[in-house]
Design a protein around this motif. Structure first.
Motif, PDB file in Angstrom:
ATOM      1  N   ILE A 227       0.732  -1.385   0.069  1.00 24.35           N
ATOM      2  CA  ILE A 227       0.030  -0.021  -0.037  1.00 24.35           C
ATOM      3  C   ILE A 227       0.917   1.315  -0.026  1.00 24.35           C
ATOM      4  CG2 ILE A 227      -1.568   1.394   1.410  1.00 24.35           C
ATOM      5  CD1 ILE A 227      -2.994  -1.263   2.225  1.00 24.35           C
ATOM      6  N   PHE A 228       1.676   1.220   0.851  1.00 22.10           N
ATOM      7  CA  PHE A 228       2.835   2.487   0.683  1.00 22.10           C
ATOM      8  C   PHE A 228       3.602   2.612  -0.709  1.00 22.10           C
ATOM      9  CE2 PHE A 228       5.287   5.534   2.771  1.00 22.10           C
ATOM     10  CZ  PHE A 228       6.831   5.445   2.230  1.00 22.10           C
TER      11      PHE A 228
ATOM     12  N   GLU B 124       2.715   1.095  -3.645  1.00 25.37           N
ATOM     13  CA  GLU B 124       1.833   0.980  -4.775  1.00 25.37           C
ATOM     14  C   GLU B 124       0.352   2.096  -4.840  1.00 25.37           C
ATOM     15  OE1 GLU B 124       4.895  -0.917  -6.461  1.00 25.37           O
ATOM     16  OE2 GLU B 124       3.110   0.148  -7.611  1.00 25.37           O
ATOM     17  N   GLY B 125      -0.014   2.351  -3.497  1.00 24.08           N
ATOM     18  CA  GLY B 125      -1.050   2.977  -3.185  1.00 24.08           C
ATOM     19  C   GLY B 125      -2.346   2.003  -3.251  1.00 24.08           C
ATOM     20  N   THR B 126      -3.581   2.457  -3.202  1.00 24.63           N
ATOM     21  CA  THR B 126      -4.524   1.720  -3.380  1.00 24.63           C
ATOM     22  C   THR B 126      -5.521   1.868  -4.603  1.00 24.63           C
ATOM     23  OG1 THR B 126      -5.943   3.395  -1.864  1.00 24.63           O
ATOM     24  CG2 THR B 126      -4.825   1.194  -0.913  1.00 24.63           C
TER      25      THR B 126
END
Lengths: 219, 219
Positions: free
Chosen positions: B211-212, B214-216
């Motif tokens: 998540i950190f 690649e994001g969501t």
DNA sequence: CGTATTAAAGTAAGCACTTACTTACTTGTT
DNA sequence: AACAAGTAAGTAAGTGCTTACTTTAATACG
């Protein structure tokens, strides 16, 4: 036996301009709760004495026990009021109604950072109660915390359904988001990080939402 | 005047099979520190009595004061030992040497989650000391916390220089990452979230790093 | 190896103070 | 006069810490 004569404390307090005056029962009760909340949040349950609460309220100790049967009951009254207080996170859920996507995350982040900054006492009370294994953290967990996480998870599922969010575990993603916000808040206020790092909280909130949605990898 | 005669407590303890036997001074001192650490992490400084420490160590109270001039000094000895303990985060920095990019974040996440899970007492001690405004949290902040954040910031700057990470504020990004990991850990162990949510910690760590980086958002 | 001495480790009892809480009474208000 | 709010004085138990003494183990010596 003849009574010892000493200077009345309350009258001494009155002379000093800090004294309580007589109050109707409900008003006094509310004042005791307010003073006690402040002391419990600073020192915890064990670290706060009924003597200190009375001193700060400008009354004798016996008055506390006119309103609360035991110290523990005063503490419980505070816990209950803080979890039913409309200034809490149920209020947050209300503000989220009608918002979608990025706006939800933004609103949550700003709200939590602002609340913790404006009034760190609830955060401290909650932390103490988790450590001391009092009911507050359990009550808070079962009501506010899981409710907010549930709401965020639903929001994340909706975003995945409509195709703007990739496949993630909604529970883990919600925890990731909440974690970065709340930990920032707690480390700034409770651990003193704000002495080493200070930013406008809107900027910090914006940055966290951005990292959560877009990640940090260059594309 | 004639002394009252009562049953010796230590011999009663010995009879019960729980008694301390005599120990060389250094060994006893270490034992007192161990027992006291456990109690301070559970109950805080004020919530822990010297009577209780002695009882759990199977000695008389006076023995504590043979080794430590005051209760406060015992507490300080524990704080000092925990911040110079090689099992702490400086150890983590050592493990990060030579690692780059995603591996750094992965290693940090797994390490912190494992440490907190294996031994929550330091986390509790740290939290109590932040609330009680003892030296531990200040010492910890100035040493471990800022060191780790600094390391992560440097790593983030390096990734931006080499083009794999987009332009972010390194300080805020480091806080975001550390926040999600540590808050997860604390909420699981201290607040009891683990009763409602349980995942293998490698999976959680992997998800947070993902998540950190690649994001969501779906791409 | 046994004994006496010394040093180290430990305890019983206590001190001065603090704590949560109670009670019989006083003071202020209606 | 009655009631509500408050206090002075107190209780029993708990707290951090001290002290004079006892017990145990180590050491020296014959």
């Amino acid at each position: 036996m003849e009574r010892k004569v000493t200077k009345p404390r309350a009258t001494a307090l009155r002379a000093s301009g800090k004294a309580s005056r007589r109050m109707p029962g409900e008003e006094r009760r509310a004042q005791i709760v307010k003073v006690a909340t402040d002391l419990f949040s600073k020192n915890g349950f064990k670290g706060t004495t009924t003597r200190e609460i009375a001193r700060k309220a400008g009354i004798s100790e016996a008055v506390i026990f006119k309103h609360f049967s035991r110290k523990e009951e005063l503490y419980k009254a505070i816990i209950d009021s803080r979890c039913t207080d409309t200034g809490g996170e149920s209020f947050l859920i209300g503000r989220l109604k009608g918002k979608k996507g990025k706006e939800v995350f933004k609103t949550v982040a700003v709200y939590l950072l602002e609340e913790h900054h404006k009034d760190p006492s609830f955060m401290r009370l909650l932390t103490y109660s988790a450590l001391e294994q009092h009911a507050l953290s359990e009550l808070f967990l079962k009501t506010r915390a899981l409710e907010l996480l549930g709401f965020l998870e639903d929001n994340i599922r909706e975003l995945m359904r409509e195709g703007s969010m990739r496949e993630v575990d909604p529970a883990i993603a919600a925890r990731a988001f909440i974690g970065m916000v709340i930990h920032y808040s707690i480390s700034q206020e409770l651990y003193g990080f704000k002495r080493y790092f200070k930013r406008p909280l809107e900027e910090v909130a914006e940055a966290f939402v951005d990292i959560f949605l877009e990640g940090t990898t260059r594309r």
